[in-house]
Write a protein that holds these residues in place. Sequence first.
Motif, mmCIF file in Angstrom:
data_model
loop_
_atom_site.group_PDB
_atom_site.id
_atom_site.type_symbol
_atom_site.label_atom_id
_atom_site.label_comp_id
_atom_site.label_asym_id
_atom_site.label_seq_id
_atom_site.Cartn_x
_atom_site.Cartn_y
_atom_site.Cartn_z
ATOM 1 N N PRO A 177 0.806 -1.224 0.000
ATOM 2 C CA PRO A 177 0.000 0.000 0.000
ATOM 3 C C PRO A 177 0.835 1.268 0.000
ATOM 4 C CG PRO A 177 -0.880 -1.598 1.564
ATOM 5 C CD PRO A 177 0.458 -2.115 1.117
ATOM 6 N N ARG A 178 1.994 1.230 0.654
ATOM 7 C CA ARG A 178 2.824 2.435 0.681
ATOM 8 C C ARG A 178 3.459 2.697 -0.677
ATOM 9 N NH1 ARG A 178 3.450 0.248 5.869
ATOM 10 N NH2 ARG A 178 5.342 -0.932 5.421
ATOM 11 N N TYR A 203 1.941 1.908 -3.495
ATOM 12 C CA TYR A 203 0.859 2.438 -4.321
ATOM 13 C C TYR A 203 0.865 3.964 -4.267
ATOM 14 C CZ TYR A 203 -1.185 -2.291 -4.110
ATOM 15 O OH TYR A 203 -1.402 -3.635 -4.182
ATOM 16 N N SER A 204 1.143 4.499 -3.087
ATOM 17 C CA SER A 204 1.102 5.946 -2.924
ATOM 18 C C SER A 204 2.151 6.639 -3.775
ATOM 19 C CB SER A 204 1.281 6.326 -1.455
ATOM 20 O OG SER A 204 2.593 5.991 -1.011
ATOM 21 N N ALA A 210 -12.602 2.456 0.064
ATOM 22 C CA ALA A 210 -12.448 1.006 0.196
ATOM 23 C C ALA A 210 -13.696 0.353 0.790
ATOM 24 C CB ALA A 210 -11.234 0.685 1.064
ATOM 25 N N GLN A 240 -8.755 6.229 -3.160
ATOM 26 C CA GLN A 240 -8.852 4.770 -3.199
ATOM 27 C C GLN A 240 -8.979 4.204 -1.789
ATOM 28 O OE1 GLN A 240 -5.317 2.448 -4.385
ATOM 29 N NE2 GLN A 240 -6.620 1.421 -5.890
ATOM 30 N N VAL A 241 -8.185 4.728 -0.864
ATOM 31 C CA VAL A 241 -8.281 4.277 0.527
ATOM 32 C C VAL A 241 -9.634 4.675 1.120
ATOM 33 C CG1 VAL A 241 -7.305 4.505 2.844
ATOM 34 C CG2 VAL A 241 -5.787 4.331 0.856
ATOM 35 N N ALA A 242 -10.057 5.927 0.875
ATOM 36 C CA ALA A 242 -11.296 6.424 1.463
ATOM 37 C C ALA A 242 -12.523 5.686 0.946
ATOM 38 C CB ALA A 242 -11.430 7.920 1.197
ATOM 39 N N PRO A 266 -1.022 -3.339 6.921
ATOM 40 C CA PRO A 266 -2.467 -3.114 6.780
ATOM 41 C C PRO A 266 -3.318 -4.061 7.611
ATOM 42 C CG PRO A 266 -1.508 -4.072 4.778
ATOM 43 C CD PRO A 266 -0.378 -3.657 5.639
ATOM 44 N N HIS A 296 -4.707 8.019 -4.808
ATOM 45 C CA HIS A 296 -4.366 7.059 -3.761
ATOM 46 C C HIS A 296 -5.247 7.251 -2.534
ATOM 47 C CE1 HIS A 296 -2.150 4.582 -0.972
ATOM 48 N NE2 HIS A 296 -1.937 5.621 -0.183
ATOM 49 N N THR A 297 -5.403 8.508 -2.093
ATOM 50 C CA THR A 297 -6.197 8.775 -0.901
ATOM 51 C C THR A 297 -7.666 8.469 -1.143
ATOM 52 O OG1 THR A 297 -4.624 10.493 -0.240
ATOM 53 C CG2 THR A 297 -6.782 10.521 0.818
#
Length: 432
Positions: A54-55, A57-58, A73, A69-71, A367, A66-67
Amino acid sequence: MPARTAGLAAIVALLSILVTHQLSTRGLDSITDLSRPPPLPIFKAGWLLVNSAPRWYSHLLPPQLHTLQVASAFLLSKAVYAVTRLGVPDQLWDPVTQQPVELSVQQLAEQVGANPDRLHRVMRALAGVGIFRQLKGGRFTNNAASGVLRKDHPNTIHHPVLALGGFSFWGLAKLSESMAEGVEQAPFELQTGGTPFWEFLQQPGNAQLQEEFDRSMVEASRLSNPGLLQFYPWQRHAGQTVVDVGGGLGGFLSQLLTTQGNLSGVLFDSPAVIERAKQDWQRNHPDLGSRVQFAAGSFFEGVPPGNVFFLRQGHPEERADLWYILHDWDDGGALKILKVIRRACSDEATLLIADTVLPGPDELLGPIQALFDLQMLGTVSGRERSRQQFQTLLEAAGFELARVWDTRGLFIVAARPMRAVHGKGVEQAAQS
């Protein structure tokens, strides 16, 4: 070579080594076979990849994407929950031939009672992230990732997915409010108007939720048993007695005594559970009857004596009112349990705690570690702990941490009684 490029190249090389080793020594199936965990260096390499991905990916995506995508999920999480709740993976499996089947969305929709268009959109979204296989002509079938959502899969995670997408998702809606200064309740308690999670499960009308949660814990705990049995040196306790504290019907203890013929055991749980356990052992483990004793009580009040005291995540279907894995409790509750166990220990006894162990405070969480800790924070105000936090807790209870064993999933934190604590006897320290 720029640092980011070099780091990415190192990850690709590590992935190549990992896959090549597994394929050459154990075959393709071994990569996903939880009953045959790989050697520790290979396992750690795999976890390094999972934790670092994941890091990276950023660095490969614009920060906004990226943000976002996380938000977002939770959208995929709820999609997995929906198809699991509907039983879609079960319909894509033939129990007679023991093979996946291919069905059109229309066929699937008819079998599970879903809207065909909406089901198709959800299935396409999940196939795009590796859950289900999308075939030509609007057809789908199971793959390894969707197969474990079946109720009858030997390594099923059907009920953990329902728990995560159901009450866990609902409870975490109050996460931001729970972070306000002076708020002590878990987010779940704020959602229920002040009712703690355990009490909420037992309220009238929540029987299905209780059953689904119980089953989720059963299925989740099965994932860790092979590693706990294989990667801790139980033979060092040959001739000794293992007290399984809060051990339910004794599912783990029976496996342990079967694999370690020189051990005996004491199964300790509430009176109602122990009565069921006695019947279960007579029926399913008559050959082990001479090596096991049964004891009833509460670990908040006292535990039977022994050489080795074992604390782990139990099977909820095997116990009544007691939840005993330490991550379910804040430090005060966990310390109370440990002090009770210390009072039952001789100076030569061993305490084994099967739990997650987090990295140090200055190290990044992986994660999965982060998800475990957030789950405890959101539901019961419990916590995952680092090695240092375990050590502090153990010392306060009159133990000293001896070693942490990596069992390819959970860890076993091994501790022994301290002979003296700040100039006074350990018995006095444990009672203070």
